[in-house]
Design a protein around this motif. Structure first.
Motif, mmCIF file in Angstrom:
data_model
loop_
_atom_site.group_PDB
_atom_site.id
_atom_site.type_symbol
_atom_site.label_atom_id
_atom_site.label_comp_id
_atom_site.label_asym_id
_atom_site.label_seq_id
_atom_site.Cartn_x
_atom_site.Cartn_y
_atom_site.Cartn_z
ATOM 1 N N THR A 35 9.058 -6.626 5.938
ATOM 2 C CA THR A 35 8.944 -5.778 7.127
ATOM 3 C C THR A 35 8.009 -6.425 8.151
ATOM 4 O OG1 THR A 35 9.346 -3.738 5.894
ATOM 5 C CG2 THR A 35 8.166 -3.528 7.984
ATOM 6 N N ASP A 36 8.417 -6.399 9.399
ATOM 7 C CA ASP A 36 7.595 -6.957 10.474
ATOM 8 C C ASP A 36 6.463 -5.990 10.817
ATOM 9 O OD1 ASP A 36 6.488 -8.224 12.624
ATOM 10 O OD2 ASP A 36 8.211 -7.957 13.970
ATOM 11 N N ALA A 37 5.241 -6.371 10.475
ATOM 12 C CA ALA A 37 4.067 -5.568 10.809
ATOM 13 C C ALA A 37 3.092 -6.403 11.637
ATOM 14 C CB ALA A 37 3.391 -5.073 9.529
ATOM 15 N N SER A 38 3.636 -7.358 12.388
ATOM 16 C CA SER A 38 2.792 -8.298 13.124
ATOM 17 C C SER A 38 2.076 -7.669 14.309
ATOM 18 C CB SER A 38 3.625 -9.490 13.604
ATOM 19 O OG SER A 38 4.690 -9.045 14.444
ATOM 20 N N GLU A 39 2.563 -6.527 14.798
ATOM 21 C CA GLU A 39 1.937 -5.888 15.956
ATOM 22 C C GLU A 39 1.109 -4.672 15.580
ATOM 23 O OE1 GLU A 39 1.748 -7.064 19.044
ATOM 24 O OE2 GLU A 39 2.726 -8.828 18.183
ATOM 25 N N GLU A 40 1.545 -3.935 14.573
ATOM 26 C CA GLU A 40 0.782 -2.772 14.126
ATOM 27 C C GLU A 40 1.140 -2.444 12.684
ATOM 28 O OE1 GLU A 40 1.861 0.378 16.793
ATOM 29 O OE2 GLU A 40 3.588 0.948 15.584
ATOM 30 N N ALA A 41 0.315 -1.628 12.056
ATOM 31 C CA ALA A 41 0.504 -1.293 10.646
ATOM 32 C C ALA A 41 1.816 -0.555 10.411
ATOM 33 C CB ALA A 41 -0.667 -0.449 10.156
ATOM 34 N N PHE A 42 2.333 -0.707 9.204
ATOM 35 C CA PHE A 42 3.518 0.016 8.759
ATOM 36 C C PHE A 42 3.085 0.901 7.601
ATOM 37 C CE2 PHE A 42 7.468 0.608 6.388
ATOM 38 C CZ PHE A 42 8.387 0.834 7.407
ATOM 39 N N ALA A 43 3.551 2.158 7.576
ATOM 40 C CA ALA A 43 3.079 3.107 6.565
ATOM 41 C C ALA A 43 4.237 3.838 5.903
ATOM 42 C CB ALA A 43 2.125 4.117 7.194
ATOM 43 N N ILE A 44 4.164 3.947 4.568
ATOM 44 C CA ILE A 44 5.126 4.758 3.822
ATOM 45 C C ILE A 44 4.347 5.727 2.926
ATOM 46 C CG2 ILE A 44 6.758 2.838 3.787
ATOM 47 C CD1 ILE A 44 6.246 2.644 0.737
ATOM 48 N N CYS A 45 4.993 6.811 2.526
ATOM 49 C CA CYS A 45 4.345 7.745 1.615
ATOM 50 C C CYS A 45 5.244 8.001 0.410
ATOM 51 C CB CYS A 45 3.992 9.052 2.305
ATOM 52 S SG CYS A 45 5.388 10.017 2.896
ATOM 53 N N ILE A 46 4.601 8.142 -0.737
ATOM 54 C CA ILE A 46 5.287 8.493 -1.975
ATOM 55 C C ILE A 46 5.042 9.975 -2.201
ATOM 56 C CG2 ILE A 46 5.594 7.940 -4.408
ATOM 57 C CD1 ILE A 46 5.975 5.564 -2.479
ATOM 58 N N ASN A 47 6.093 10.769 -2.105
ATOM 59 C CA ASN A 47 5.966 12.222 -2.185
ATOM 60 C C ASN A 47 6.429 12.733 -3.554
ATOM 61 O OD1 ASN A 47 5.935 15.032 -1.652
ATOM 62 N ND2 ASN A 47 8.034 14.948 -0.869
ATOM 63 N N GLY A 48 5.607 13.567 -4.145
ATOM 64 C CA GLY A 48 5.985 14.162 -5.418
ATOM 65 C C GLY A 48 4.973 15.212 -5.825
ATOM 66 N N SER A 49 5.417 16.218 -6.541
ATOM 67 C CA SER A 49 4.495 17.252 -6.995
ATOM 68 C C SER A 49 3.627 16.715 -8.127
ATOM 69 C CB SER A 49 5.269 18.489 -7.465
ATOM 70 O OG SER A 49 6.175 18.146 -8.493
ATOM 71 N N TRP A 50 2.664 17.518 -8.533
ATOM 72 C CA TRP A 50 1.716 17.133 -9.563
ATOM 73 C C TRP A 50 2.449 16.719 -10.842
ATOM 74 C CZ3 TRP A 50 0.508 19.232 -14.419
ATOM 75 C CH2 TRP A 50 -0.712 18.860 -14.952
ATOM 76 N N GLY A 51 2.113 15.529 -11.349
ATOM 77 C CA GLY A 51 2.666 15.083 -12.617
ATOM 78 C C GLY A 51 4.027 14.417 -12.563
ATOM 79 N N THR A 52 4.552 14.127 -11.368
ATOM 80 C CA THR A 52 5.882 13.525 -11.270
ATOM 81 C C THR A 52 5.845 12.005 -11.369
ATOM 82 O OG1 THR A 52 5.686 13.669 -8.850
ATOM 83 C CG2 THR A 52 6.958 15.385 -9.959
ATOM 84 N N GLY A 53 4.663 11.423 -11.563
ATOM 85 C CA GLY A 53 4.587 9.983 -11.786
ATOM 86 C C GLY A 53 4.254 9.156 -10.562
ATOM 87 N N LYS A 54 3.586 9.741 -9.577
ATOM 88 C CA LYS A 54 3.246 8.998 -8.363
ATOM 89 C C LYS A 54 2.311 7.817 -8.660
ATOM 90 C CE LYS A 54 1.568 12.550 -6.094
ATOM 91 N NZ LYS A 54 1.788 13.618 -7.112
ATOM 92 N N THR A 55 1.302 8.073 -9.498
ATOM 93 C CA THR A 55 0.350 7.008 -9.824
ATOM 94 C C THR A 55 1.035 5.873 -10.568
ATOM 95 O OG1 THR A 55 -1.498 8.574 -9.898
ATOM 96 C CG2 THR A 55 -1.796 6.483 -11.051
#
Length: 395
Positions: A35-55
């Motif tokens: 992904t081209d992030a040469s001009e500014e940061a790129f952000a994604i989020c991992i969404n899940g309820s408690w205990g769904t394995g996000k970590t």
């Protein structure tokens, strides 16, 4: 074999069956690297309820990034270790500087100056954000010196030559203003080139926190959309996987004889034929572990050294502890005043004793009904008649 201890509830404990998530993480990592992030940061989020394995998924993602991009810098930031929104911002820059200092002293110097000036500005954490005008400056003021310092940092990071991946876990542990502060960092304060943010949280929790902090009822989802270019939702694990995980955990942590091991395994794997859908009770692997620990405790009381003292049915114990795990109030009521939910009967068989059958009484948690119907049946069809069954009043 030696009896094991309890099952750890740690978010970093390895699960043998990753259900294809490692492969998915490698795919996401490859695209983030490209992904081209040469001009500014790129952000994604991992969404899940408690205990769904996000970590777990963040762990897989980090491993995938490092295996595919040897030059990448990995930054782990734990905002919930801080005590205030202001401290979160300061600690974030200290963490970022620490990881980059080894690679580039000039970046460290520019970040230090920028963070110092930023810390001297008045906090605007609770400021209302105008999304219609494409989100006003979240710093609350325009400062040419700050803009100049920010551009100095931008220039140094553009020249870095590789991406910096910043992983932020457990945002849903924070209070409302702390959530907002983390999102401000990603969206504005530290939106530097060549930075890739990967944040994990329960989106509903974060939306509510934003709405509370901004004193609004409908900004939360739009705020998240403004900040993250991609949202990855983690589904719950498949039912059959959780069931086999429960069986495997119990077998590996108990020292039962062959017959009792078979009884335990068969009772759990046959749950659907008992009219009990374990998926309604155990939503995540974390639920499986906690329930397993309850069973380990209770089973160990009645099965010492692999020998069964016959005080209680092992099969019944599986479901008694499930009631306790899911509905302690019902458990306590049956323990203290069983006649409120159960009907007394007298039967003439080899045991010739008072026994109980379940009577439906408008339970607050209908899912408990199926367990009670199995433990205290009116019809013994499909049941193994055991003298130590909980259905007998003497037990």
């Amino acid at each position: 074999s030696k009896e094991q201890g309890f099952v750890s509830d740690s978010g970093i404990e390895e699960v043998e069956n990753d259900l294809g998530r490692k492969k998915y993480a490698r795919t996401i990592a490859r695209r983030l690297i490209n992904t081209d992030a040469s001009e500014e940061a790129f952000a994604i989020c991992i969404n899940g309820s408690w205990g769904t394995g996000k970590t777990h998924f963040l762990k897989y993602l980090k491993e995938a990034v490092l295996s595919q991009d040897k030059d990448a810098t990995i930054v782990d930031f734990a905002p919930w270790l801080n005590s205030s929104p202001q401290q979160i911002s300061s600690e974030f820059f200290l963490t970022l500087r620490k990881e980059l200092r080894i690679e580039n002293r000039d970046i460290d110097k520019e970040l230090k100056k920028y963070a110092k000036l930023l810390a001297s500005l008045p906090s605007e954490t609770g400021a209302v954000v105008d999304f219609i005008d494409n989100v006003r400056n979240l710093l609350g003021q325009s400062d040419s010196t700050l803009d100049e310092l920010r551009e100095d940092v931008n220039e140094k990071l553009r020249d870095l030559g590789h991406k910096v991946f910043i992983f932020i876990d457990d945002i849903d542990r924070l209070d409302n203003n702390e959530v907002l502060e983390i999102l401000r960092l990603i969206r504005n304060t530290a939106k530097f080139p060549n930075l890739i943010y990967v944040a994990s949280f329960d989106s509903k929790y974060v939306e509510n926190a934003i709405n509370a902090a901004l004193k609004s009822n409908d900004f939360g989802d739009r705020y998240i959309d403004k900040i993250f270019q991609l949202e990855i939702s983690l589904p719950n694990y498949e039912y059959v996987t959780k069931i086999y995980e429960l069986v495997d955990v119990l077998k590996s942590h108990l020292n039962l004889n062959e017959q009792d091991t078979f009884e335990l395994e068969n009772e759990i794997l046959s749950s659907t034929s008992r009219g009990i859908n374990l998926n309604e009770y155990l939503h995540t692997f974390r639920d499986v572990k906690r329930y397993a620990n309850l069973l380990l405790t209770s089973i160990s009381q009645f099965f010492i050294g692999g020998k069964h003292n016959e005080e209680i049915s092992l099969r019944d114990l599986v479901w008694i502890e499930l009631i306790y795990y899911c509905d302690p109030e019902v458990y306590e009521e049956i323990e203290t005043t069983p006649i409120d939910r159960l009907l007394e009967y007298k039967q003439s068989n080899s045991y010739s004793d008072l026994f109980y059958v379940y009577k439906y009484s408008g339970d607050k948690k209908p899912m408990t009904v199926s367990i009670l119907q199995w433990l205290f049946p009116t019809d013994m069809k499909g049941h193994k008649i055991e003298s130590n069954s909980i259905r007998y009043a003497r037990n």
